[in-house]
Design a protein around this motif. Structure first.
Motif, PDB file in Angstrom:
ATOM      1  N   GLY A 179       0.555  -1.686   0.165  1.00 23.32           N
ATOM      2  CA  GLY A 179       0.246   0.030  -0.367  1.00 23.32           C
ATOM      3  C   GLY A 179       0.837   1.683  -0.146  1.00 23.32           C
TER       4      GLY A 179
ATOM      5  N   GLY B 241       2.511   1.587  -3.369  1.00 20.99           N
ATOM      6  CA  GLY B 241       1.511   2.240  -4.903  1.00 20.99           C
ATOM      7  C   GLY B 241       1.408   0.653  -5.696  1.00 20.99           C
TER       8      GLY B 241
ATOM      9  N   ALA C 246      -2.239  -0.790  -5.352  1.00 19.81           N
ATOM     10  CA  ALA C 246      -3.214   0.219  -5.863  1.00 19.81           C
ATOM     11  C   ALA C 246      -2.907   0.034  -8.036  1.00 19.81           C
ATOM     12  CB  ALA C 246      -2.888   1.961  -6.288  1.00 19.81           C
TER      13      ALA C 246
ATOM     14  N   HIS D  80      -0.087   5.333  -5.308  1.00 21.65           N
ATOM     15  CA  HIS D  80      -1.371   4.877  -4.455  1.00 21.65           C
ATOM     16  C   HIS D  80      -2.834   6.002  -4.538  1.00 21.65           C
ATOM     17  CE1 HIS D  80      -3.209   1.780  -2.109  1.00 21.65           C
ATOM     18  NE2 HIS D  80      -3.668   3.254  -1.188  1.00 21.65           N
TER      19      HIS D  80
END
Length: 163
Positions: free
Chosen positions: A96, A99, A102, A149
């Motif tokens: 997380g 990034g 995501a 992210h």
């Protein structure tokens, strides 16, 4: 010596957890029946319990495959976490923060939106995960990871809007 004792202790704890997990469920099997079943089935010792066909079905068809899958998934997560920490040389690294999470979730959402094939969803998630890892190695740092992210997360929100 200390590491080998720790490894033996962890493996013993895993074995105990597996045995306890085999006894628990909708149809409870006592530990005595379980040991009697394994002794008669695998080691050809003693006699089978009276409901051995039911115990065989429950253990070999339902519980044991789930327990093995849980152990393999846990091992895969441990290896991937260790590889992530080694790749970024940071013991506190997280998908997380970097990034990568995501990127892979956006890839999966894009694959779901563009295709009905589960293989395309997996491939799209892997490609965007790889892009996130490449960007994380190329431009390291927590701030750039948090920016990635947020940025890629906003793409995911845009993708979720109705067309």
């Amino acid at each position: 010596m200390k590491n080998s004792l720790l490894l033996i202790g962890a493996l013993l704890l895993l074995l105990i957890t597996i045995l306890v997990s085999l006894t628990m469920g909708r149809f409870e099997i006592s530990l005595y029946d379980l040991l009697l079943f394994f002794g008669a089935d695998l080691l050809t010792l003693g006699t089978q319990p009276e409901n051995s066909s039911m115990i065989s079905t429950i253990i070999y068809d339902i519980r044991l495959p789930r327990i093995i899958a849980a152990c393999l998934v846990g091992a895969a997560l441990a290896v991937s976490g260790s590889a992530f920490q080694a790749m970024f040389v940071n013991p506190l690294v997280s998908p997380g923060i970097l990034g990568v999470l995501a990127g892979s979730s956006f890839g999966a959402a894009l694959g779901i939106a563009l295709s009905d094939s589960w293989m395309m969803v997996q491939l799209s998630a892997f490609i965007f995960w790889f892009c996130g890892c490449f960007c994380g190695c190329w431009r390291s740092g927590y701030l750039s990871g948090i920016w990635r992210h947020a940025h890629v997360g906003s793409w995911g929100c845009y993708l979720k809007r109705p067309f």
